[in-house]
Design a protein around this motif. Sequence first.
Motif, mmCIF file in Angstrom:
data_model
loop_
_atom_site.group_PDB
_atom_site.id
_atom_site.type_symbol
_atom_site.label_atom_id
_atom_site.label_comp_id
_atom_site.label_asym_id
_atom_site.label_seq_id
_atom_site.Cartn_x
_atom_site.Cartn_y
_atom_site.Cartn_z
ATOM 1 N N MET A 1 0.841 -1.194 0.000
ATOM 2 C CA MET A 1 0.000 0.000 0.000
ATOM 3 C C MET A 1 0.877 1.245 0.000
ATOM 4 N N LYS A 2 0.514 2.196 -0.840
ATOM 5 C CA LYS A 2 1.235 3.468 -0.891
ATOM 6 C C LYS A 2 0.457 4.530 -0.115
ATOM 7 N N ILE A 3 1.195 5.314 0.682
ATOM 8 C CA ILE A 3 0.588 6.415 1.426
ATOM 9 C C ILE A 3 1.170 7.721 0.917
ATOM 10 N N LEU A 4 0.301 8.673 0.619
ATOM 11 C CA LEU A 4 0.714 10.017 0.218
ATOM 12 C C LEU A 4 0.465 10.966 1.379
ATOM 13 N N VAL A 43 3.080 12.681 8.914
ATOM 14 C CA VAL A 43 4.265 11.933 8.477
ATOM 15 C C VAL A 43 4.560 10.792 9.445
ATOM 16 N N GLU A 44 4.507 11.070 10.727
ATOM 17 C CA GLU A 44 4.773 10.051 11.737
ATOM 18 C C GLU A 44 3.797 8.891 11.616
ATOM 19 N N GLU A 45 2.522 9.192 11.407
ATOM 20 C CA GLU A 45 1.521 8.123 11.311
ATOM 21 C C GLU A 45 1.774 7.254 10.082
ATOM 22 N N ALA A 46 2.135 7.885 8.973
ATOM 23 C CA ALA A 46 2.430 7.122 7.758
ATOM 24 C C ALA A 46 3.632 6.208 7.965
ATOM 25 N N ILE A 47 4.662 6.722 8.623
ATOM 26 C CA ILE A 47 5.866 5.920 8.874
ATOM 27 C C ILE A 47 5.548 4.756 9.808
ATOM 28 N N ARG A 48 4.705 5.002 10.812
ATOM 29 C CA ARG A 48 4.318 3.913 11.725
ATOM 30 C C ARG A 48 3.548 2.823 10.983
ATOM 31 N N LEU A 49 2.693 3.220 10.061
ATOM 32 C CA LEU A 49 1.955 2.222 9.280
ATOM 33 C C LEU A 49 2.915 1.413 8.402
ATOM 34 N N LYS A 50 3.961 2.066 7.903
ATOM 35 C CA LYS A 50 4.957 1.329 7.123
ATOM 36 C C LYS A 50 5.740 0.372 8.017
ATOM 37 N N GLU A 51 6.100 0.821 9.210
ATOM 38 C CA GLU A 51 6.853 -0.030 10.138
ATOM 39 C C GLU A 51 6.030 -1.243 10.574
ATOM 40 N N VAL A 58 6.000 5.414 1.463
ATOM 41 C CA VAL A 58 5.479 6.691 1.943
ATOM 42 C C VAL A 58 6.041 7.792 1.057
ATOM 43 N N VAL A 59 5.153 8.520 0.401
ATOM 44 C CA VAL A 59 5.545 9.616 -0.486
ATOM 45 C C VAL A 59 5.054 10.921 0.129
ATOM 46 N N VAL A 60 5.941 11.899 0.257
ATOM 47 C CA VAL A 60 5.555 13.203 0.801
ATOM 48 C C VAL A 60 5.509 14.218 -0.329
ATOM 49 N N VAL A 61 4.572 15.146 -0.229
ATOM 50 C CA VAL A 61 4.412 16.175 -1.258
ATOM 51 C C VAL A 61 4.198 17.521 -0.588
ATOM 52 N N LYS A 103 -4.234 16.287 -8.397
ATOM 53 C CA LYS A 103 -3.539 15.836 -9.605
ATOM 54 C C LYS A 103 -2.360 14.929 -9.253
ATOM 55 N N VAL A 104 -1.639 15.286 -8.188
ATOM 56 C CA VAL A 104 -0.546 14.418 -7.736
ATOM 57 C C VAL A 104 -1.096 13.063 -7.316
ATOM 58 N N ALA A 105 -2.213 13.067 -6.601
ATOM 59 C CA ALA A 105 -2.820 11.814 -6.154
ATOM 60 C C ALA A 105 -3.280 10.966 -7.340
ATOM 61 N N GLU A 106 -3.797 11.599 -8.367
ATOM 62 C CA GLU A 106 -4.223 10.857 -9.554
ATOM 63 C C GLU A 106 -3.043 10.174 -10.238
ATOM 64 N N GLN A 107 -1.875 10.833 -10.213
ATOM 65 C CA GLN A 107 -0.682 10.254 -10.822
ATOM 66 C C GLN A 107 -0.078 9.156 -9.947
ATOM 67 N N GLU A 108 -0.068 9.379 -8.632
ATOM 68 C CA GLU A 108 0.581 8.440 -7.716
ATOM 69 C C GLU A 108 -0.319 7.266 -7.339
ATOM 70 N N GLU A 109 -1.628 7.479 -7.360
ATOM 71 C CA GLU A 109 -2.614 6.455 -7.012
ATOM 72 C C GLU A 109 -2.352 5.828 -5.642
ATOM 73 N N PRO A 110 -2.281 6.647 -4.585
ATOM 74 C CA PRO A 110 -2.100 6.079 -3.245
ATOM 75 C C PRO A 110 -3.383 5.464 -2.730
ATOM 76 N N GLU A 111 -3.240 4.482 -1.848
ATOM 77 C CA GLU A 111 -4.419 3.897 -1.211
ATOM 78 C C GLU A 111 -4.886 4.724 -0.017
ATOM 79 N N LEU A 112 -3.989 5.574 0.499
ATOM 80 C CA LEU A 112 -4.338 6.399 1.656
ATOM 81 C C LEU A 112 -3.615 7.732 1.545
#
Length: 250
Positions: A1-4, A43-51, A58-61, A103-112
């Motif tokens: 799963m990708k998180i933006l 950012v912290e929550e996304a990193i915790r979900l990855k861990e 995790v992609v930051v914009v 538009k970034v989300a449409e290109q990256e297609e994150p699940e969250l």
Amino acid sequence: MKILVSVKRVIDYNVKVRVNADNTAVDLTNTKMSMNPFCEIAVEEAIRLKEKGVASEVVVVSVGSKACQETLRTALALGADRAIQVETEDHLDSLVVAKLLAKVAEQEEPELIIMGKQAIDSDNNQTGQMLAALLDYPQATFASEVIIENGEGKVTREIDGGLQTLMVTLPAVVTTDLRLNEPRFASLPNIMKAKRKPLEVKTAADLGVEVSSNVSVVSVTPPAQRAGGIKVGSVSELVEKLKNEAKVVS
């Protein structure tokens, strides 16, 4: 799963804000800037979900001038995998930012998509809701707990009367509240590693978004100076002043 995760560069929350001489904006001269505190939580929550193995990337914009790359590098040092800067002028209104993020989300297609509930400079609390509407995603705002299982998000959110639990199907937009987590500090090795992580720069033209704003700042003024306190000679004098001057008792 990708998180933006969206992040914003703002005046550091420890800095006493000054208004410039012509009352058109906040004076940023030699002012310390940092990541918006609510964005740090996102950012912290996304990193915790990855861990936890829930997310794989995790992609930051960030939307703004080149200076916001420093904020993106901070997020990369905290544990994000890669970054995207949408290069525009600063101080865009919430709807334009939401359109760019969509538009970034449409290109990256994150699940969250996780973002701070508001930025401490403009304090609008609008972008997350607008982004969800533009993408036609379910949303859960003011999250104090996020659990991702079986393609759904269980989000506990803070409301005036207490707590509310929502189930949202993914992809979804979640905005963070203060009590969701305690952000970590970036270690020196991770700060060095962040310099080598990919940071892609896009423009509004690349995304096909018109950045003209419908919102303009009329004036910026500092809060009124607080008056000094006074001493009273007796309880009866205190009660009289509270009743007739402050009008807080009847």
